[in-house]
Design a protein around this motif. Structure first.
Motif, PDB file in Angstrom:
ATOM      1  N   PRO A  66       0.679  -1.329  -0.086  1.00 40.75           N
ATOM      2  CA  PRO A  66       0.052   0.033   0.275  1.00 40.75           C
ATOM      3  C   PRO A  66       0.737   1.265   0.110  1.00 40.75           C
ATOM      4  CG  PRO A  66      -0.238  -1.170   2.086  1.00 40.75           C
ATOM      5  CD  PRO A  66       0.660  -2.177   1.205  1.00 40.75           C
ATOM      6  N   VAL A  67       2.028   1.190   0.612  1.00 37.03           N
ATOM      7  CA  VAL A  67       2.790   2.442   0.667  1.00 37.03           C
ATOM      8  C   VAL A  67       3.518   2.578  -0.761  1.00 37.03           C
ATOM      9  CG1 VAL A  67       5.137   3.299   1.464  1.00 37.03           C
ATOM     10  CG2 VAL A  67       3.601   2.107   2.911  1.00 37.03           C
ATOM     11  N   TYR A  78      10.814   2.145  -0.817  1.00 38.63           N
ATOM     12  CA  TYR A  78       9.850   1.659  -0.052  1.00 38.63           C
ATOM     13  C   TYR A  78       9.175   0.372   0.199  1.00 38.63           C
ATOM     14  CZ  TYR A  78      10.116   6.678   1.413  1.00 38.63           C
ATOM     15  OH  TYR A  78      10.663   7.747   1.803  1.00 38.63           O
ATOM     16  N   THR A  79       9.227  -0.193  -0.868  1.00 36.89           N
ATOM     17  CA  THR A  79       8.828  -1.770  -0.879  1.00 36.89           C
ATOM     18  C   THR A  79       9.448  -2.636   0.047  1.00 36.89           C
ATOM     19  OG1 THR A  79      10.090  -2.456  -2.832  1.00 36.89           O
ATOM     20  CG2 THR A  79       8.070  -1.405  -3.153  1.00 36.89           C
ATOM     21  N   SER A  80       9.129  -3.847   0.156  1.00 37.91           N
ATOM     22  CA  SER A  80       9.822  -4.854   1.032  1.00 37.91           C
ATOM     23  C   SER A  80      11.221  -5.088   0.637  1.00 37.91           C
ATOM     24  CB  SER A  80       8.929  -6.055   1.025  1.00 37.91           C
ATOM     25  OG  SER A  80       9.670  -7.088   1.908  1.00 37.91           O
ATOM     26  N   CYS A 139       6.171   2.568   6.759  1.00 39.16           N
ATOM     27  CA  CYS A 139       5.765   1.039   6.314  1.00 39.16           C
ATOM     28  C   CYS A 139       4.439   0.778   7.175  1.00 39.16           C
ATOM     29  CB  CYS A 139       6.818   0.113   6.742  1.00 39.16           C
ATOM     30  SG  CYS A 139       6.353  -1.717   6.437  1.00 39.16           S
ATOM     31  N   LEU A 192       3.476  -2.345   8.099  1.00 37.62           N
ATOM     32  CA  LEU A 192       3.765  -3.532   8.879  1.00 37.62           C
ATOM     33  C   LEU A 192       2.226  -4.293   8.752  1.00 37.62           C
ATOM     34  CD1 LEU A 192       5.479  -2.678  12.190  1.00 37.62           C
ATOM     35  CD2 LEU A 192       6.582  -3.375  10.086  1.00 37.62           C
ATOM     36  N   CYS A 193       2.008  -4.425   7.359  1.00 37.12           N
ATOM     37  CA  CYS A 193       0.641  -4.948   7.034  1.00 37.12           C
ATOM     38  C   CYS A 193       0.683  -6.323   6.824  1.00 37.12           C
ATOM     39  CB  CYS A 193       0.227  -4.205   5.831  1.00 37.12           C
ATOM     40  SG  CYS A 193       0.817  -4.406   4.311  1.00 37.12           S
ATOM     41  N   GLY A 194       1.937  -6.579   6.220  1.00 39.04           N
ATOM     42  CA  GLY A 194       2.282  -8.137   6.335  1.00 39.04           C
ATOM     43  C   GLY A 194       1.861  -8.604   4.662  1.00 39.04           C
ATOM     44  N   CYS A 231       3.526  -8.033   1.881  1.00 39.68           N
ATOM     45  CA  CYS A 231       4.705  -8.521   1.121  1.00 39.68           C
ATOM     46  C   CYS A 231       5.043  -9.868   1.695  1.00 39.68           C
ATOM     47  CB  CYS A 231       5.909  -7.717   1.575  1.00 39.68           C
ATOM     48  SG  CYS A 231       5.885  -7.059   3.228  1.00 39.68           S
ATOM     49  N   PHE A 236      11.630  -6.026   9.632  1.00 45.88           N
ATOM     50  CA  PHE A 236      11.519  -4.692   9.602  1.00 45.88           C
ATOM     51  C   PHE A 236      11.146  -4.031  10.900  1.00 45.88           C
ATOM     52  CE2 PHE A 236       9.719  -5.044   4.941  1.00 45.88           C
ATOM     53  CZ  PHE A 236      10.848  -5.426   4.599  1.00 45.88           C
TER      54      PHE A 236
HETATM   55  S1  SF4 Z   1       4.496  -4.489   5.392  1.00 46.84           S
HETATM   56 FE1  SF4 Z   1       5.211  -4.827   3.322  1.00 46.84          FE
HETATM   57  S2  SF4 Z   1       3.488  -4.559   1.928  1.00 46.84           S
HETATM   58 FE2  SF4 Z   1       3.022  -3.557   3.921  1.00 46.84          FE
HETATM   59  S3  SF4 Z   1       3.616  -1.412   3.727  1.00 46.84           S
HETATM   60 FE3  SF4 Z   1       5.298  -2.551   4.702  1.00 46.84          FE
HETATM   61  S4  SF4 Z   1       6.629  -2.954   2.854  1.00 46.84           S
HETATM   62 FE4  SF4 Z   1       4.599  -2.475   2.305  1.00 46.84          FE
END
Ligand code: SF4
Ligand SMILES: Cc1cc2nc3c(=O)[nH]c(=O)nc-3n(C[C@H](O)[C@H](O)[C@H](O)COP(=O)(O)OP(=O)(O)OC[C@H]3O[C@@H](n4cnc5c(N)ncnc54)[C@H](O)[C@@H]3O)c2cc1C
Ligand code: SF4
Lengths: 381, 510
Positions: free
Chosen positions: A30-31, A40-42, A70, A72-74, A76, A88
């Motif tokens: 989502p970020v 900003y991705t995983s 981030c 921390l939504c999971g 990824c 992270f």
């Molecule tokens: S947990 Fe992963 S998918 Fe969710 S915002 Fe963070 S990097 Fe992106």
């Protein structure tokens, strides 16, 4: 363990990501969807850690910003085969230990420690909800002497404490399931300290929590508390929706009058409830039993998208949070559902804001409803 | 901070990135390389519109700074790695679907739209683009063109040029030019300059938009595998099917070892490798589609011919399904995606030559011998058929490469060169889907001889200062490492190849 050793532990996984580089986690991050910036991705964050290990990236306030941007939504993790979120979170701990924490986060943690409440409030729950007829719980978790024997402790959690309507709804629904919820003193589960990387403070909060919350088997309302009690405290919390779905045959729901069409709704999986607790089917089973028409968003269950308010983002970048909520609500709007239903206080609020903006874009606003109130309103009798 | 970075900021505002971690994220793709061989650009830009790209190229041109455009950074040979630093254009930030013209069966998208995003936009219209790599979730349409990828469905629809109607490019002259024939499906007017962009690897300009011909989604599709005692027999079988008049969407001839790379889902489910009879040396995966009745007839007919020619269909559907998940649907179970798991200790590293029709078996043996000579672990070969309705191979000759070991990565590069040369010796080509990148620069003449001089002149037409992805395809003739230290922190990579060097000889520029 020194923080250098802590980072070194990540080497194998961040190198695996470097070796794989598939980028399959980017699509639904989502970020990323808002920022469109690969760092900003995983994968981007894994690369940043690799850069630190290789001595090419310096720990800095800017790097801390990356790790706090981030939710921390999971998502990824679901698209991968590694536990990126855990890494992270641990990276946040390293940054905090290096003094790179944010002041507003420190203030928040101090407030939690001072009051046992995420918002720094002091609420006498037994008194407040005792008036609603809820039984008091004695220290140790059993019913207070005056209470009936079937009382099971109900842990409300900081986020719901102030929402009397939700708590009343939960009490009503549990009673319909034959359960007498008991309410007593609470102390924050500390998820916020853990998520923001305050490791020592989290340990302290956990210790204090267990002085107040002394029972092991109890019912929980908030998905994040449930997840933390289960994983970090190794207790046996049972989320309200588990209780309800196990007791569906006892419950009678108001049905639409004949000739009236069913309400069309879509379910938003909160990250902690869904991806972390794997409670995907329980809410769906309940909604179906209630007789509504349930339609799914394109991304649902393990691949659901965060409401945009997780991981402490609200204290770092509100604008980003708003944009993420809009994106989720756009997916909800694409289903043609009249309402989005969820059961997390953070999601509900975030999606509500998103729905206002997306309503303007699309010329029709979707309602955002909390499942507890929705159930209580539709219970027969 | 170099002056050009200030100018970029003035032109693009906050969509200019210079932090060390932001640049490091863009310093490597999926090519076999050690973590030391990351080449971060000096500055990253995140354009939203063609005009943003034009402004950036104009600034680069004025200052003689290298410009590298990239997409998902999943390239297999380092094409998007900015080996000479400079400006990195993250084209994925331009991912709008501009128009779906359902009546004309065309779609126009910005260059950074992923193939999956294009598929999603076409789906409601009953259309799709069949020119698809496995990496369609990450691969952008611009990269698909710039790499001239191979496709899962290449036997019927070929590679991207079969679909590419028109392309918008910001050339190395900082001009926005549309090459092609708008929405017409073909044209005899003008020169076919658009075709030059297939496999151009970002060396002529930045692709900012493309118009593609879409195809109607068929009612049904069948995916099957047939075992053959040899690759030659599998080739003969395909030739026979074409003669019979069957339209084949996709055909892939795998060696036995290669199958194992596709059976991740099978192993997750059954806990062991699938069993393949000893006699079977080639596994032909074959994809057909059409109206149900036609499909049923074609499949039956294809199976009948297979049994006449010594082929035996794979009965265990989980084997076929597992291959298909990996190849196309990507419907991996949550938390069990194949790629990271399969790349933990060693990674997939391939060489991609093409050989004439009668020489596949011989080339396969050469592949095995070359890998063994360089003491590399064989993953296996897959010959994709990539020319519409004919037999034309794109050979993916894959190894497991220990990317933490510089010695092994170097051996892989020697293997890569040797196998490329062997394909040329057989009358074939060095590359069929990865392109030349900097890896093949030192020996490009081996295949192309004096044509390379013409390539150089051609590049000058589009890119007179040689700033577009310098060092890829052709030697970079620029001076010094443009943009070194531009962002104040200097290069955070492992050291770029010698200025004007020839890539491979430069020591790690890949
Ligand atoms: S947990 Fe992963 S998918 Fe969710 S915002 Fe963070 S990097 Fe992106
Ligand atoms: C899991 C996985 C599966 C894969 N499967 C296949 C497959 O089936 N078939 C196949 O052929 N490949 C495959 N690949 C390799 C790779 O995905 C493809 O080569 C793909 O085209 C790369 O796309 P990308 O967007 O990641 O490009 P990048 O790696 O970012 O760039 C590739 C090249 O395109 C150029 N480029 C990118 N954007 C532009 C632009 N806007 N203008 C000009 N030039 C540009 C770059 O400079 C570079 O030279 C796979 C890779 C992975 C990781
Ligand atoms: S899915 Fe996993 S391995 Fe692939 S890029 Fe993302 S984090 Fe890395």
């Amino acid at each position: 363990m020194t923080d250098d050793e802590a980072v070194a532990r990540f080497r194998k996984d961040v190198e695996t990501c470097f070796g794989s580089s598939c980028n399959f986690c980017e699509k639904d991050c989502p970020v990323y969807k808002v920022k469109k910036d690969k760092s900003y991705t995983s994968r981007g964050k894994n690369r940043a850690i690799l850069g630190v290990l290789e001595g090419k990236v310096k720990p800095s306030e800017e790097l801390a910003r990356l790790f706090y941007t981030c939710v921390l939504c999971g998502s990824c993790d679901a698209r991968c085969a590694m536990e990126n979120n855990q890494r992270f979170k641990e990276m946040r701990r390293v940054l905090v230990k290096r003094g790179l924490q944010r002041k507003e986060h420190r203030d928040l943690i101090e407030a939690v420690k001072g009051t046992g409440d995420i918002y720094g409030r002091k609420i006498d729950l037994a008194r407040r909800f005792g008036e609603e007829g809820a039984a008091p719980v004695a220290a140790g978790g059993g019913p207070a002497p005056a209470a009936p024997a079937t009382v099971i402790p109900l842990y409300i959690g900081c986020q719901y404490k102030d929402s009397a309507e939700d708590v009343k709804a939960v009490i009503k629904v549990l009673r319909a399931c034959g359960i007498e919820p008991g309410i007593g003193d609470e102390y924050c589960c500390g998820f916020v300290a853990d998520a923001l990387g305050f490791e020592e403070d989290f340990k302290e909060i956990k210790r204090r929590n267990r002085e107040v919350v002394t029972y092991n088997d109890f019912i929980t309302v908030c998905p994040s508390c449930t997840h933390y009690f289960k994983i970090e405290y190794s207790l046996n919390p049972k989320h309200v929706l588990q209780v309800v779905s196990e007791n569906l045959d006892r419950l009678k729901w108001k049905q639409p009058r004949s000739g009236r069409r069913k309400l069309k709704v879509t379910w938003h999986d909160p990250c902690d409830l869904g991806r972390r607790l794997k409670l995907f089917e329980e809410p769906r089973k309940i909604l179906e039993a209630m007789g509504v028409e349930l339609v799914e968003m394109r991304l649902n269950r393990a691949f659901s998208v965060c409401c945009g308010a997780g991981g402490g983002i609200l204290s770092t970048d509100r604008e980003l949070a708003r944009e993420m909520a809009k994106n989720r609500m756009r997916q909800a709007a694409d289903t043609g559902a009249e309402a989005v239903i969820t059961c997390c206080p953070t999601c509900e609020l975030a999606l509500l804001r998103g729905s206002l903006a997306v309503g303007k874009e699309r010329g029709r606003r979707q309602e955002v409803l909390g499942l507890y109130r929705f159930m209580a309103d539709h219970l027969k009798g | 901070m170099a002056a050009y970075v200030d100018e970029l900021r003035a032109a693009l505002g906050e969509r200019v990135r210079t932090e060390d971690f932001e640049r490091f994220a863009y310093g490597a793709d999926w090519s076999p390389r050690t973590p030391k061989e990351v080449f971060p650009p000096d500055v990253v830009i995140l354009p939203r519109e063609t005009e943003d790209v034009r402004k950036a190229v104009e600034i680069a041109l004025r200052h003689g700074v290298p410009v590298t455009a990239g997409g998902g950074l999943t390239g297999m040979a380092g094409g998007a790695v900015p080996i000479h630093g400079g400006i990195y254009i993250d084209a994925t930030s331009m991912n709008r679907i501009i128009e779906v013209d359902a009546a004309n069966q065309t779609v126009r998208a910005q260059g950074g739209a992923t193939m999956q995003e294009i598929l999603d936009a076409l789906e409601p219209h009953g259309l799709w683009i069949p020119n698809l790599p496995e990496s369609k979730w990450s691969c952008t349409v611009a990269s698909e063109i710039a790499c001239d990828n191979d496709s899962t469905f290449g036997m019927r629809w070929g590679k991207i040029l079969n679909a590419l109607l028109s392309v918008e490019v910001v050339t190395g002259r900082a001009e926005v030019v549309e090459f092609g024939h708008r929405k017409a499906h073909f044209s005899s007017s003008g020169y076919k300059v658009k075709d030059l962009f297939a496999g151009s690897e970002g060396t002529l300009g930045v692709i900012t938009a493309a118009t593609l011909k879409a195809e109607p989604v068929a009612d049904g599709r069948s995916v099957d595998m047939i075992l053959f005692p040899s690759m030659t027999r599998a080739v003969g079988y395909l030739d026979r099917l074409l003669k019979a008049g069957l339209a084949i969407d996709g055909a892939h001839i795998n060696c036995k070892r290669r199958l194992r790379f596709y059976t991740h889902a099978y192993k997750e489910k059954h806990g062991h490798e699938p069993e393949v009879p000893d006699w079977a040396e080639a596994l032909l995966a074959i994809i057909l589609s059409g109206d149900r009745k036609v499909l049923d007839f074609n499949k039956k007919y294809a199976f009948k011919i297979a049994s006449e020619m010594g082929g035996q269909p794979v009965k265990e559907r989980d084997i076929v399904e597992s291959w298909w998940i990996s190849k196309h649907t990507l419907a991996f179970e949550p938390y069990k995606q194949k790629w990271p798991k399969s790349q933990t200790d060693k990674k997939f590293g391939a060489c991609d030559p093409g050989v004439p029709m009668g020489r596949l078996e011989e080339f396969y043996r050469a592949f095995v011998a070359t890998a063994e000579k360089h003491q590399l672990q064989i993953l296996g070969m897959n010959a994709y058929l990539e020319h519409p309705n004919s037999i034309g191979f794109s050979c993916s000759c894959a190894l497991f490469v220990n990317y933490r070991d510089q010695g092994e990565v170097d051996r892989f590069r020697r293997y890569f060169e040797e196998l490329s040369r062997i394909a040329v010796d057989m009358g074939g080509t060095m590359s069929t889907y990865m392109g030349d990148t900097d890896l093949r620069v030192p020996y490009l003449e081996y295949e192309h001889g004096s044509a390379v001089a013409y390539f150089r002149e051609l590049k000058k037409v589009f890119d007179p200062k040689g700033i577009m992805n310098p060092g890829k395809k052709l030697r970079w003739e620029g001076e010094g490492k443009c943009g070194a230290g531009a962002a104040g922190a200097g290069s955070v990579g492992g050291g770029a190849p010698a200025p004007g060097g020839d890539g491979a000889a430069g020591g790690g520029g890949r």
